[in-house]
Design an enzyme around this catalytic site. Structure first.
Site, PDB file in Angstrom:
ATOM      1  N   CYS A 165       0.813  -1.223   0.000  1.00 41.01           N
ATOM      2  CA  CYS A 165       0.000   0.000   0.000  1.00 41.01           C
ATOM      3  C   CYS A 165       0.845   1.272   0.000  1.00 41.01           C
ATOM      4  O   CYS A 165       0.319   2.358  -0.230  1.00 41.01           O
ATOM      5  CB  CYS A 165      -0.945  -0.001   1.184  1.00 41.01           C
TER       6      CYS A 165
ATOM      7  N   HIS B 114      -3.356   6.996   2.943  1.00 39.00           N
ATOM      8  CA  HIS B 114      -3.705   5.721   2.320  1.00 39.00           C
ATOM      9  C   HIS B 114      -5.019   5.269   2.942  1.00 39.00           C
ATOM     10  O   HIS B 114      -5.190   5.295   4.162  1.00 39.00           O
ATOM     11  CB  HIS B 114      -2.598   4.689   2.568  1.00 39.00           C
TER      12      HIS B 114
ATOM     13  N   ASN C 290     -10.077  -0.552   0.588  1.00 36.53           N
ATOM     14  CA  ASN C 290      -8.630  -0.392   0.469  1.00 36.53           C
ATOM     15  C   ASN C 290      -8.172  -0.898  -0.908  1.00 36.53           C
ATOM     16  O   ASN C 290      -8.268  -2.096  -1.193  1.00 36.53           O
ATOM     17  CB  ASN C 290      -7.957  -1.189   1.596  1.00 36.53           C
TER      18      ASN C 290
HETATM   19  N1  ACO Z   1     -17.394  -9.495  10.739  1.00 33.93           N
HETATM   20  C1  ACO Z   1     -17.677  -9.833  12.010  1.00 33.93           C
HETATM   21  N2  ACO Z   1     -16.716 -10.139  12.892  1.00 33.93           N
HETATM   22  C2  ACO Z   1     -15.438 -10.105  12.452  1.00 33.93           C
HETATM   23  C3  ACO Z   1     -15.089  -9.769  11.133  1.00 33.93           C
HETATM   24  C4  ACO Z   1     -16.137  -9.460  10.245  1.00 33.93           C
HETATM   25  N3  ACO Z   1     -15.925  -9.119   8.970  1.00 33.93           N
HETATM   26  N4  ACO Z   1     -13.738  -9.811  11.012  1.00 33.93           N
HETATM   27  C5  ACO Z   1     -13.259 -10.161  12.211  1.00 33.93           C
HETATM   28  N5  ACO Z   1     -14.281 -10.349  13.076  1.00 33.93           N
HETATM   29  C6  ACO Z   1     -14.242 -10.747  14.483  1.00 33.93           C
HETATM   30  C7  ACO Z   1     -12.949 -11.417  14.877  1.00 33.93           C
HETATM   31  O1  ACO Z   1     -12.967 -12.790  14.521  1.00 33.93           O
HETATM   32  C8  ACO Z   1     -12.959 -11.205  16.369  1.00 33.93           C
HETATM   33  O2  ACO Z   1     -13.783 -12.172  16.946  1.00 33.93           O
HETATM   34  P1  ACO Z   1     -13.384 -12.875  18.343  1.00 33.93           P
HETATM   35  O3  ACO Z   1     -13.321 -11.743  19.327  1.00 33.93           O
HETATM   36  O4  ACO Z   1     -14.483 -13.831  18.550  1.00 33.93           O
HETATM   37  O5  ACO Z   1     -12.042 -13.500  18.087  1.00 33.93           O
HETATM   38  C9  ACO Z   1     -13.638  -9.860  16.540  1.00 33.93           C
HETATM   39  O6  ACO Z   1     -14.313  -9.592  15.297  1.00 33.93           O
HETATM   40  C10 ACO Z   1     -12.688  -8.716  16.815  1.00 33.93           C
HETATM   41  O7  ACO Z   1     -11.623  -8.822  15.886  1.00 33.93           O
HETATM   42  P2  ACO Z   1     -10.466  -7.772  15.856  1.00 33.93           P
HETATM   43  O8  ACO Z   1      -9.409  -8.229  14.895  1.00 33.93           O
HETATM   44  O9  ACO Z   1     -10.081  -7.439  17.258  1.00 33.93           O
HETATM   45  O10 ACO Z   1     -11.251  -6.520  15.253  1.00 33.93           O
HETATM   46  P3  ACO Z   1     -10.700  -5.096  15.029  1.00 33.93           P
HETATM   47  O11 ACO Z   1     -11.506  -4.103  15.746  1.00 33.93           O
HETATM   48  O12 ACO Z   1      -9.209  -5.049  15.178  1.00 33.93           O
HETATM   49  O13 ACO Z   1     -11.025  -4.876  13.479  1.00 33.93           O
HETATM   50  C11 ACO Z   1      -9.899  -4.968  11.379  1.00 33.93           C
HETATM   51  C12 ACO Z   1     -10.493  -5.772  12.531  1.00 33.93           C
HETATM   52  C13 ACO Z   1     -11.008  -4.162  10.724  1.00 33.93           C
HETATM   53  C14 ACO Z   1      -9.305  -5.939  10.363  1.00 33.93           C
HETATM   54  C15 ACO Z   1      -8.814  -4.012  11.921  1.00 33.93           C
HETATM   55  O14 ACO Z   1      -7.917  -4.736  12.753  1.00 33.93           O
HETATM   56  C16 ACO Z   1      -8.023  -3.339  10.842  1.00 33.93           C
HETATM   57  O15 ACO Z   1      -8.534  -2.550  10.077  1.00 33.93           O
HETATM   58  N6  ACO Z   1      -6.703  -3.584  10.760  1.00 33.93           N
HETATM   59  C17 ACO Z   1      -5.861  -2.988   9.771  1.00 33.93           C
HETATM   60  C18 ACO Z   1      -6.025  -3.736   8.498  1.00 33.93           C
HETATM   61  C19 ACO Z   1      -5.393  -3.027   7.342  1.00 33.93           C
HETATM   62  O16 ACO Z   1      -5.476  -1.840   7.221  1.00 33.93           O
HETATM   63  N7  ACO Z   1      -4.799  -3.812   6.454  1.00 33.93           N
HETATM   64  C20 ACO Z   1      -4.276  -3.314   5.251  1.00 33.93           C
HETATM   65  C21 ACO Z   1      -2.935  -2.692   5.409  1.00 33.93           C
HETATM   66  S1  ACO Z   1      -2.408  -1.986   3.913  1.00 33.93           S
HETATM   67  C22 ACO Z   1      -1.696  -3.154   2.854  1.00 33.93           C
HETATM   68  O17 ACO Z   1      -0.504  -3.226   2.708  1.00 33.93           O
HETATM   69  C23 ACO Z   1      -2.556  -4.066   2.083  1.00 33.93           C
END
Ligand code: ACO
Length: 310
Positions: free
Chosen positions: A115, A240, A270
């Site tokens: 990214c 980004h 994204n």
């Molecule tokens: N729907 C419902 N529940 C979900 C989903 C979903 N789509 N995805 C995950 N969960 C659940 C998890 O399994 C977890 O359940 P559990 O507590 O029973 O284990 C719960 O939701 C909480 O999960 P977290 O990972 O703590 O959720 P968080 O608030 O951190 O949000 C997210 C997850 C949106 C992925 C966040 O961590 C995030 O945005 N991270 C950055 C990701 C990113 O930007 N990646 C790209 C980088 S750029 C590149 O180079 C491509």
């Protein structure tokens, strides 16, 4: 800064027509529109059809950017393509795009910085132009993220979209003068977002989330110090587009007013290396302002840039 500075003289973006709303995932995954929107700010994303590749989207954006810049493909000296979803391992996506840009015989190469790829590419373009090696560079960020997503993985499939953006960069002229680009990488986090051979994307969401905020804050503070800027001097910060909550956290820590942070995340999700040029296209060009841009991604790569709009 003078007329020797590299300047983005035109940019264009392309999003495939197929819109996929959050409700699509409710039909087969244990998720909901409200979970996705509240945790990410994403309402919908665009997905390319099966037979459309990253190069096809990149080519459309590139042609449009060249048209806006009134530059014939023959005049392009170098093509840089930032992508983490190349059409195939060989040849480069840049080579494929060059072959389809009529009359263009420029050298071309891919940049793999996830990214952060567009800003990494911008640093390469700036260095080549200001050294005098090349006069006209076409920088493309294009991604077919759907080709690396596991449709059954609710923690990644909801986050990404397909698309492309392209910029024409030359010495001097009006547009966005590239005043400074800084790059960084923490290889210790390489495993936190990766695509192992033959597999789909794997991500440690929370680790990426925390690191993105930390590095985002660091980059903005560093660029403000290096360019002797206060927040009042900056018209836009082009982040980004990964997650609205990453941007909001950085805004809160650095007291960045809402109106300085345009977003496309709600309708693009994204799009990795395409996200910053797509965002650039979504804002009006206002002359005589300072803009900043910040990116982060797999690697763990991070990057920032400062521009003057002319
Ligand atoms: N729907 C419902 N529940 C979900 C989903 C979903 N789509 N995805 C995950 N969960 C659940 C998890 O399994 C977890 O359940 P559990 O507590 O029973 O284990 C719960 O939701 C909480 O999960 P977290 O990972 O703590 O959720 P968080 O608030 O951190 O949000 C997210 C997850 C949106 C992925 C966040 O961590 C995030 O945005 N991270 C950055 C990701 C990113 O930007 N990646 C790209 C980088 S750029 C590149 O180079 C491509």
């Amino acid at each position: 800064m003078d007329s020797k500075s590299a300047t983005i003289i035109a940019s264009a973006a392309y999003l495939p027509p197929k819109r996929v709303e959050n409700s699509h995932f409710e039909t087969y995954l244990n998720t909901s529109d409200s979970w996705i929107y509240e945790r990410t700010g994403i309402k919908e994303r665009r997905w390319a059809e099966n037979d459309v590749k990253a190069s096809d989207m990149g080519l459309i954006a590139a042609k449009e950017a060249l048209k806006k810049a009134q530059i014939d493909p023959k005049e392009v000296d170098l093509i840089l393509v930032a992508t983490m979803t190349p059409d195939q391992p060989l040849p480069s996506t840049a080579a494929i795009i060059q072959s389809k840009l009529e009359g263009c015989r420029a050298p071309a190469m891919d940049i793999s910085a996830a990214c952060s790829g567009y800003l990494y590419g911008l640093s390469v373009a700036k260095a080549f132009i200001e050294s005098g090696m090349y006069a006209t560079i076409l920088l493309i960020g294009c991604e077919k993220m759907t080709q690396v997503l596991d449709p059954e993985d609710r923690s990644t499939v909801i986050l990404f979209g397909d698309g492309a953006g392209a910029s024409v960069i030359k010495k001097g002229g009006s547009g966005l003068r590239i005043d400074r680009v800084v790059l960084g990488l923490d290889g210790n986090l390489a495993g936190s977002l990766c695509i192992p051979n033959g597999k789909k994307m794997q991500m440690s969401g929370q680790e990426i989330f925390k690191t993105a905020i930390q590095k985002g804050v660091e980059i903005i503070e560093l660029l403000m110090e290096q360019e002797m800027l206060s927040m009042n001097d900056i018209r836009y910060i082009l982040f980004h587009q990964a997650n609205i909550r990453i941007m909001q956290n950085i805004q809160k820590r650095l007291l960045i007013p809402e109106e300085k942070v345009p977003t496309t995340i709600g309708y693009t999700a994204n799009t990795s290396a395409a996200s910053i040029p797509i965002l650039l296209q979504s804002i009006p060009h206002e002359k005589n302002h300072r803009y900043m841009s910040v990116a982060f991604g797999a690697g763990f790569t991070y990057a920032g840039a400062v521009f003057t709009s002319l």
